[in-house]
Design a protein around this motif. Structure first.
Motif, PDB file in Angstrom:
ATOM      1  N   THR A 189      33.203  -6.682 -28.848  1.00 27.28           N
ATOM      2  CA  THR A 189      31.863  -6.903 -28.313  1.00 27.28           C
ATOM      3  C   THR A 189      31.288  -8.180 -28.915  1.00 27.28           C
ATOM      4  O   THR A 189      31.586  -8.525 -30.056  1.00 27.28           O
ATOM      5  CB  THR A 189      30.946  -5.733 -28.685  1.00 27.28           C
ATOM      6  OG1 THR A 189      31.091  -5.450 -30.079  1.00 27.28           O
ATOM      7  CG2 THR A 189      31.297  -4.493 -27.895  1.00 27.28           C
ATOM      8  N   GLU A 193      23.861 -15.728 -29.841  1.00 22.74           N
ATOM      9  CA  GLU A 193      22.492 -16.249 -29.931  1.00 22.74           C
ATOM     10  C   GLU A 193      22.542 -17.731 -29.568  1.00 22.74           C
ATOM     11  O   GLU A 193      23.304 -18.481 -30.157  1.00 22.74           O
ATOM     12  CB  GLU A 193      21.952 -16.082 -31.350  1.00 22.74           C
ATOM     13  CG  GLU A 193      21.904 -14.639 -31.817  1.00 22.74           C
ATOM     14  CD  GLU A 193      21.750 -14.549 -33.331  1.00 22.74           C
ATOM     15  OE1 GLU A 193      20.736 -15.011 -33.854  1.00 22.74           O
ATOM     16  OE2 GLU A 193      22.675 -14.036 -33.984  1.00 22.74           O
ATOM     17  N   PRO A 274      20.769 -12.362 -26.410  1.00 22.77           N
ATOM     18  CA  PRO A 274      20.907 -11.205 -25.531  1.00 22.77           C
ATOM     19  C   PRO A 274      21.351  -9.985 -26.336  1.00 22.77           C
ATOM     20  O   PRO A 274      21.751 -10.113 -27.493  1.00 22.77           O
ATOM     21  CB  PRO A 274      22.034 -11.621 -24.605  1.00 22.77           C
ATOM     22  CG  PRO A 274      22.940 -12.432 -25.483  1.00 22.77           C
ATOM     23  CD  PRO A 274      22.042 -13.089 -26.532  1.00 22.77           C
ATOM     24  N   PHE A 276      24.233  -7.399 -27.029  1.00 20.37           N
ATOM     25  CA  PHE A 276      25.672  -7.660 -26.932  1.00 20.37           C
ATOM     26  C   PHE A 276      26.338  -6.913 -25.774  1.00 20.37           C
ATOM     27  O   PHE A 276      25.837  -5.913 -25.286  1.00 20.37           O
ATOM     28  CB  PHE A 276      26.361  -7.326 -28.253  1.00 20.37           C
ATOM     29  CG  PHE A 276      26.393  -5.853 -28.586  1.00 20.37           C
ATOM     30  CD1 PHE A 276      27.470  -5.071 -28.233  1.00 20.37           C
ATOM     31  CD2 PHE A 276      25.338  -5.251 -29.263  1.00 20.37           C
ATOM     32  CE1 PHE A 276      27.507  -3.724 -28.537  1.00 20.37           C
ATOM     33  CE2 PHE A 276      25.358  -3.909 -29.573  1.00 20.37           C
ATOM     34  CZ  PHE A 276      26.440  -3.134 -29.205  1.00 20.37           C
TER      35      PHE A 276
HETATM   36  P1  ADP Z   1      19.694 -12.089 -36.033  1.00 19.19           P
HETATM   37  O1  ADP Z   1      18.672 -11.672 -36.985  1.00 19.19           O
HETATM   38  O2  ADP Z   1      20.766 -12.954 -36.641  1.00 19.19           O
HETATM   39  O3  ADP Z   1      19.085 -12.727 -34.810  1.00 19.19           O
HETATM   40  P2  ADP Z   1      20.201  -9.483 -34.713  1.00 19.19           P
HETATM   41  O4  ADP Z   1      20.365  -8.219 -35.485  1.00 19.19           O
HETATM   42  O5  ADP Z   1      18.950  -9.658 -33.935  1.00 19.19           O
HETATM   43  O6  ADP Z   1      20.497 -10.730 -35.642  1.00 19.19           O
HETATM   44  O7  ADP Z   1      21.412  -9.511 -33.700  1.00 19.19           O
HETATM   45  C1  ADP Z   1      21.953 -10.677 -33.263  1.00 19.19           C
HETATM   46  C2  ADP Z   1      22.915 -10.414 -32.143  1.00 19.19           C
HETATM   47  O8  ADP Z   1      23.937  -9.526 -32.582  1.00 19.19           O
HETATM   48  C3  ADP Z   1      22.299  -9.770 -30.903  1.00 19.19           C
HETATM   49  O9  ADP Z   1      22.738 -10.504 -29.796  1.00 19.19           O
HETATM   50  C4  ADP Z   1      22.878  -8.384 -30.926  1.00 19.19           C
HETATM   51  O10 ADP Z   1      22.987  -7.810 -29.652  1.00 19.19           O
HETATM   52  C5  ADP Z   1      24.241  -8.649 -31.524  1.00 19.19           C
HETATM   53  N1  ADP Z   1      24.941  -7.438 -31.975  1.00 19.19           N
HETATM   54  C6  ADP Z   1      24.429  -6.328 -32.516  1.00 19.19           C
HETATM   55  N2  ADP Z   1      25.394  -5.394 -32.699  1.00 19.19           N
HETATM   56  C7  ADP Z   1      26.560  -5.929 -32.236  1.00 19.19           C
HETATM   57  C8  ADP Z   1      27.902  -5.467 -32.122  1.00 19.19           C
HETATM   58  N3  ADP Z   1      28.271  -4.265 -32.513  1.00 19.19           N
HETATM   59  N4  ADP Z   1      28.813  -6.314 -31.585  1.00 19.19           N
HETATM   60  C9  ADP Z   1      28.465  -7.539 -31.186  1.00 19.19           C
HETATM   61  N5  ADP Z   1      27.231  -8.021 -31.273  1.00 19.19           N
HETATM   62  C10 ADP Z   1      26.276  -7.239 -31.783  1.00 19.19           C
END
Ligand code: ADP
Ligand code: MG
Length: 696
Positions: A189, A193, A274, A276
């Motif tokens: 997955t 960003e 978005p 993920f």
């Molecule tokens: P940041 O503070 O760095 O912006 P976030 O917690 O908001 O971090 O998440 C950043 C990105 O990571 C988002 O696009 C989110 O959907 C993605 N994300 C969260 N869990 C997973 C996962 N299991 N696999 C891939 N991406 C993920």
């Protein structure tokens, strides 16, 4: 008020529409293909094609296009209308399974790195049923893979799909060994960003450098940059907010789960993240996001810049690739759980990632290399060019305890006491953020931060998937005949982490000490694309892809040549643009300004000999000196670009562009920017950094 749930996916032929519109058996068969990767039957394709067409026509579509991701770095499309001659001389709207499955764009004009001569021009696009079709501009878009007549892979999506398959099959083997026999599929997955700049179209139109190259090749710093740190997460300006609202809606219609938006560090810089999705859909959605950003900006009189370094002196733009692995039973394999010290399954997957990143750090480095990203990586900004991993305090302590065979003490999720009654106390995350690490563990996923903003994320992800699949398959081979699985796993995990701990670094990646320390550890530090790309064809890397069936040796060579050629071409275009700007506008502007100064001095003197002309003459003197150097440097750059035509080897040529041409460009820029600070704004031919960066 926008009804978001109703809007979401309205332009996508998604699962809900398929279920509604397809015969039940067809829907079932298609789902099997999508979920389990089973091959697709022609009759199913016919039925899907017909349903897709009916929906598309109802939505006002007249055309369809196969949408693919060739090696150009941007997506490609070729539109065909649905019309089909009817017996009465009229037309009907038709779309067959054959047309859905296979397209035939002429492949000769897409980069192939010399694996295919132009007389073998045929290329095929093949429907990728795992990524849903969608509508844009009255056209039905069908995500496809792209290959040549002779079967060579010519795109970015095919290796990604193959790497996902490979990782899935190996991870399933490993999980079955561990007793998780209910798992039948594992997917990677990704949540990318996306950073970008937004500037006024009127400014953009006056800058040939932005138009031709996506970045400013000249431009003295504005009095204010990002030093006050007032833009990051700052309140969003009205015009930008309107753009963002429009962008969200456009993306939601296309089924892209746009979630977070905020201002970034540099003035005029923003980010969108978005929720993920599977790597494949995340890749398609990220490509769509970038395209929709550009289109939406146009409607607001703005231009969206996705170049990695549009402006010198302020931050450039990157992309954070959040990556994880999960099972079809809903388990995230990179989630440490409550007791990671007892979670051997997690430790095994973690060890695979650590070993992969250590052994293939060069691939991770080169997959994010580009002419644009060369301005960021290794240039005291964003992550450094040295690839290392950050695990955070908790996991770091766990790894240490495993290596040293000591008891593990968790730093533990502690309660965050806000100290204010009206604010709720909450649990802190176990790992703090290390913003300087290129590859950081962030709770239940890894965040690969070295990507440039315009990069197609298929490449870093197929590399990542493949290298982790390779390590897992080595683990599987070692464990499959173990007499005592648990103790064999412990031994394997401990040995792997001990051998590969050098890739783990929790400190400040920007410090000079780290550069020296990394060298002692034997980590690579490739500062530019040519340096990094040279390792693409190293035997261990070729073996990795060939053994895992991702791309062949000739396809790797082709990719290597394409990347190098693309790099040289980009720098060449930049150099030619600079020469053009220098000769046609900057030099004449400075001469005119100097003329006006000398006219002013003469006029003054003719009024009275006692008037001082100090201001005019000192400016004339300093500008004339710089102008002379500038004109000579322009000529030198011109010669250097001409010399490039003598190189035949792509690596030597790219290295020449980096070392010679690029250096001259920087020198020319310094002189140009110095003149800008001394020349009247009314004479200077281009909008200033201040006007561009603070103009929205
Ligand atoms: P940041 O503070 O760095 O912006 P976030 O917690 O908001 O971090 O998440 C950043 C990105 O990571 C988002 O696009 C989110 O959907 C993605 N994300 C969260 N869990 C997973 C996962 N299991 N696999 C891939 N991406 C993920
Ligand atoms: Mg992030």
């Amino acid at each position: 008020m926008t009804n978001v749930p109703a809007l979401f996916g309205s332009m996508v032929f998604n699962d809900r529409k398929m279920e509604e519109r397809l015969p039940h058996a067809t829907y079932k068969a298609l789902k099997k293909t999508i979920q389990n990767g089973e091959p697709l039957d022609q009759s199913v394709a016919n039925s899907v094609a017909n349903a897709m067409k009916e929906w598309a026509v109802e939505m006002g579509c007249t055309h369809y296009t196969h949408w693919f991701q060739p090696m150009t770095g941007v997506t490609a499309e070729k539109h065909d209308s649905f019309i089909y001659p009817a017996s009465d001389g009229q037309v009907i709207m038709e779309f067959s399974g054959k047309e859905l499955i296979k397209g035939e764009p002429d492949a000769s004009s897409f980069p192939s790195g010399g694996i295919r001569a132009t007389f073998e021009a045929r290329g095929y696009t093949t429907w990728d049923p795992t990524s849903p079709a969608f509508i844009r501009d009255k056209t039905l878009y069908i995500p496809t893979a792209f290959c040549s007549y002779t079967g060579e892979v010519l795109d970015k999506k095919t290796p990604l799909l193959r790497s996902m398959e490979k990782l899935s099959s190996v991870a399933v083997d490993v999980l079955h060994l561990l007793g998780k026999t209910d798992v039948s599929r594992v997917t990677t997955t990704v949540g990318p960003e996306q950073e970008y700049f937004l500037i006024d179209k009127k400014m953009y139109d006056k800058r040939p450098d932005l138009i031709y190259t996506g970045r400013t090749l000249f431009g003295a710093p504005a009095p204010k940059g990002q030093e006050l740190e007032d833009h990051y997460f700052g309140s969003i300006k009205t015009r930008v907010a309107a753009f963002m609202a429009d962008l969200d809606e456009e993306l939601w219609k296309l089924g892209v789960m746009a979630k977070t938006k905020h201002n970034e560090v540099a003035p005029s810089q923003h980010e969108l993240a978005p929720i993920f999705a599977t790597s494949n859909i995340a890749t398609d959605h990220n490509e769509l996001t970038m395209e929709v950003m550009k289109k939406t900006a146009e409607r607001h009189g703005l231009v969206c810049l996705l170049h990695e370094k549009p402006f010198a002196g302020v931050n450039g733009s990157g992309k954070h690739n959040n990556w994880s692995i999960s099972t079809n039973t809903g388990e995230n394999l990179l989630d440490p759980g409550k007791n990671p010290e007892n979670n051997l399954q997690f430790q095994l997957f973690l060890s695979a990632v650590v070993k992969a990143v250590h052994e293939y750090q060069d691939l991770l480095r080169l997959t994010v290399a580009s002419a644009g990203n060369d301005h960021r990586l290794g240039a005291n900004e964003a992550p450094p060019a040295i690839i290392s991993m950050y695990l955070g305090d908790d996991l770091g302590a766990l790894v240490d305890s495993i290596i040293e065979g000591k008891e593990y003490k968790s730093c533990g999720k502690s309660e965050m006491l806000t100290g204010v009654d009206v604010l709720a106390d909450f649990k802190k995350d176990t790992s703090d953020r290390n913003r300087t690490s290129p590859f950081a563990f962030t709770g239940n996923k890894f965040e690969f931060r070295a990507l440039g903003s315009s990069l197609n994320i298929a490449c870093p992800n197929y590399m990542l998937n493949t290298m982790v699949a390779e390590e897992l398959s080595q683990f599987y081979d070692e464990l499959k005949n173990a007499e005592d699985l648990e103790s064999s796993m412990k031994e394997l995990i401990r040995r792997t982490l001990t051998e590969h701990k050098d890739i783990i670094f929790n400190g400040d990646n920007y410090s000079d000490e780290w550069v020296a320390e990394a060298e002692r550890r034997g980590l690579c530090n490739y500062r530019s694309l040519p340096e990094a790309m040279a390792h693409y064809i190293d035997k261990k890397n070729v073996d990795l892809f060939v053994k895992n069936g991702i791309v062949s040796e000739s396809e790797i060579r082709a990719r290597y040549e394409i990347e190098l050629e693309h790099y040289s071409k980009q720098i060449r275009i930049e150099a030619l643009t600079m020469i053009d700007m220098a000769e046609k506008n900057i030099t004449p502007a400075v001469i005119s300004f100097v003329n006006s100064l000398s006219d002013a001095a003469i006029a003054k003197k003719s009024l009275s000999n006692t008037y001082s002309v100090y201001a005019e003459t000192s400016l004339i003197e300093s500008l004339s000196g710089t102008l002379e150097a500038f004109v000579k440097k322009t000529a030198e750059l011109k010669d250097a670009v001409n010399v490039a035509s003598y190189y035949t080897d792509e690596l030597a040529l790219a290295t020449y562009y980096r070392e010679k041409v690029f250096t001259l460009m920087s020198e020319l820029r310094t002189l140009g920017d110095e003149m800008e600070t001394k020349t009247s704004a009314s004479y200077w031919p281009y909008p200033s950094y201040g006007e561009i960066l603070f103009g929205v």
